[in-house]
Design a protein around this motif. Structure first.
Motif, PDB file in Angstrom:
ATOM      1  N   ARG A  99       0.828  -1.213   0.000  1.00 51.23           N
ATOM      2  CA  ARG A  99       0.000   0.000   0.000  1.00 51.23           C
ATOM      3  C   ARG A  99       0.856   1.254   0.000  1.00 51.23           C
ATOM      4  O   ARG A  99       2.068   1.212   0.255  1.00 51.23           O
ATOM      5  N   THR A 138      -1.562   4.704  -7.368  1.00 49.30           N
ATOM      6  CA  THR A 138      -1.009   3.354  -7.430  1.00 49.30           C
ATOM      7  C   THR A 138       0.169   3.313  -8.390  1.00 49.30           C
ATOM      8  O   THR A 138       0.119   3.897  -9.481  1.00 49.30           O
ATOM      9  N   VAL A 164      -0.416   0.138  -3.773  1.00 51.74           N
ATOM     10  CA  VAL A 164      -1.813   0.448  -4.053  1.00 51.74           C
ATOM     11  C   VAL A 164      -2.247   1.706  -3.311  1.00 51.74           C
ATOM     12  O   VAL A 164      -2.011   1.850  -2.106  1.00 51.74           O
ATOM     13  N   MET A 201      -6.397  -3.469  -2.712  1.00 51.64           N
ATOM     14  CA  MET A 201      -5.385  -4.441  -3.154  1.00 51.64           C
ATOM     15  C   MET A 201      -5.977  -5.451  -4.128  1.00 51.64           C
ATOM     16  O   MET A 201      -5.359  -5.790  -5.147  1.00 51.64           O
ATOM     17  N   ALA A 205      -6.631  -3.839  -7.528  1.00 55.86           N
ATOM     18  CA  ALA A 205      -5.376  -3.573  -8.235  1.00 55.86           C
ATOM     19  C   ALA A 205      -4.760  -4.861  -8.763  1.00 55.86           C
ATOM     20  O   ALA A 205      -4.274  -4.906  -9.900  1.00 55.86           O
TER      21      ALA A 205
END
Length: 421
Positions: A41, A53, A69, A93, A96
């Motif tokens: 993250r 991101t 992310v 997450m 992504a």
């Protein structure tokens, strides 16, 4: 193998030892030829506008692909809305990974701790690959077996879900294996123990830096004690401060340096005042790695008084610096520090035991130095990252793809879930 790793912290976002563990492990896996993608993250409090991101190679090792992310738009705070914040992070997450890793399919998903349970379980279910879960600590363990608040019960239930769904469960010590087996109704023989690791050379300090650290922290050549790590109640620094007057009566002038940050700093400052040693204790805050290594090397003893410690990577770092070790037997520390061989030990919370162990170190520096030498000598064969990466890859290869399962909520006892403590 193609390995998808999920971790709520990964450099440059590092909160504690978990982020450093994951970073070192994946670098060693990549060095061994495995194809690794990490999903982590961005910084807390940011969003997709300020910190979008990113998807690219790890700056420290281009063989590793890292998906950092962005946080969702919702105004959620880690400190105030932990479970909601973790759910939002997990959803981000998952989105992504499914949208940006299209065309890349892992052989295994590796989840590190409960905060990534939701995306890790979902990805393993959707992709039909084994799920390996490393349980670095437990909510019950952090609270001495008590789950008295709604938040603690929520966290425990997510940990239980992750441990029950995983196709292979890993802990960092035998003590943690027993704890996880008890808490989540697992067969301990089916839980793998893989220790945390250390890169010893990173902690080497030239003599000039050592002498400068002694002048800085303990002028006049007085005994110097050091303790480092997160300043939380379970780390037991309050017990070390309580023992300091006894140590100073035997060794006048002894100073203590406490390095690290955490929620209990003010409590510890007040503890030092209460025991009339405030002027003898320095709360150094966060120290850069080179300054911390110099402090450890300069210390007469490094004292690790944890009341709860799943593993105790701080003990490895102190051993790598060549420092004499005094540590509690809490959890993994009892496996890392072998009493009388690689350090001296005491029972968690035993103030008199802390004072006696420190006294033994200060009374016989030659014996303390010999124990420190033995502690450092076992780092490579027992705690080197190449050994740990090989063991981890073996677990990946052996893990079956159990597939999705539906589980109910765990029943949470009203008493101490770990029994008398």
């Amino acid at each position: 193998m193609r390995v998808l790793v999920l971790s709520w912290e990964y450099p440059p976002v590092v909160v504690g030892g978990l982020g450093r563990h994951v970073h070192a492990l994946v670098r060693e896996l990549a060095a061994a030829g495995h194809e690794v993608v990490v999903v982590s993250r961005r910084q807390t409090g940011t969003d997709a506008a300020t910190h979008p991101t990113t998807d690219g190679p790890d700056p420290d090792d281009p063989r590793i692909r890292v998906l950092h992310v962005a946080e969702d738009p919702a105004h959620l705070r880690f400190s105030d809305d932990l479970v909601a914040w973790a759910l939002a992070m997990g959803h981000a997450m998952l989105r992504a990974a499914l949208t940006r890793l299209a065309g890349w399919r892992p052989d295994v998903v590796h989840a590190h701790d409960w905060l990534v349970a939701h995306p890790a379980i979902a990805l393993a279910d959707v992709l039909g690959v084994p799920l390996v879960a490393t349980i670095h600590a437990t909510e019950a363990g952090r609270h001495a077996g008590w789950l008295t608040t709604p938040l603690s019960r929520q966290v425990h239930s997510v940990e239980w879900w992750l441990a029950r769904r995983a196709d292979a469960v890993v802990t960092c010590s035998r003590a943690m294996r027993a704890e996880v087996a008890t808490l989540f109704d697992l067969d301990p023989s089916e839980i793998s123990v893989v220790h945390n690791g250390i890169a010893p050379r990173r902690w080497s300090v030239p003599p000039t830096a050592r002498e400068a650290a002694r002048r800085r922290w303990a002028p006049g050549g007085v005994p110097l004690l050091a303790s480092f790590g997160r300043l939380e109640y379970e780390k037991g620094v309050q017990d070390l401060i309580a023992a300091l007057p006894r140590v100073r009566r035997a060794y006048p002038g002894t100073r203590l340096v406490v390095a690290g940050t955490g929620t209990q700093r003010e409590m510890l400052v007040e503890q030092a005042r209460r025991f009339r040693v405030r002027r003898s204790v320095t709360f150094a805050g966060h120290l850069p790695d080179d300054e911390l290594a110099a402090l450890l090397t300069a210390a007469s003893a490094v004292v690790l008084p944890s009341r709860y410690e799943p593993f105790g990577i701080v003990a490895l770092e102190a051993a790598a610096a060549g420092a004499p070790l005094v540590a509690s037997t809490a959890g993994g520390l009892g496996e890392v520090v072998v009493d009388g061989e690689t350090g001296l030990s005491f029972a968690p919370g035993d103030v008199a035991g802390i004072a006696a162990a420190v006294d033994a170190v200060l009374a016989d520096p030659a014996a303390a130095a010999e124990r420190a030498h033995r502690a450092r000598a076992r780092l490579g064969p027992d705690f080197g990252w190449p050994v740990i990466a090989v063991r981890t890859a073996e677990i990946y290869a052996a893990a079956p793809a159990g597939g999705p399962i539906d589980v109910g909520r765990p029943k949470i006892p009203t008493g101490n879930v770990l029994g008398p403590t």
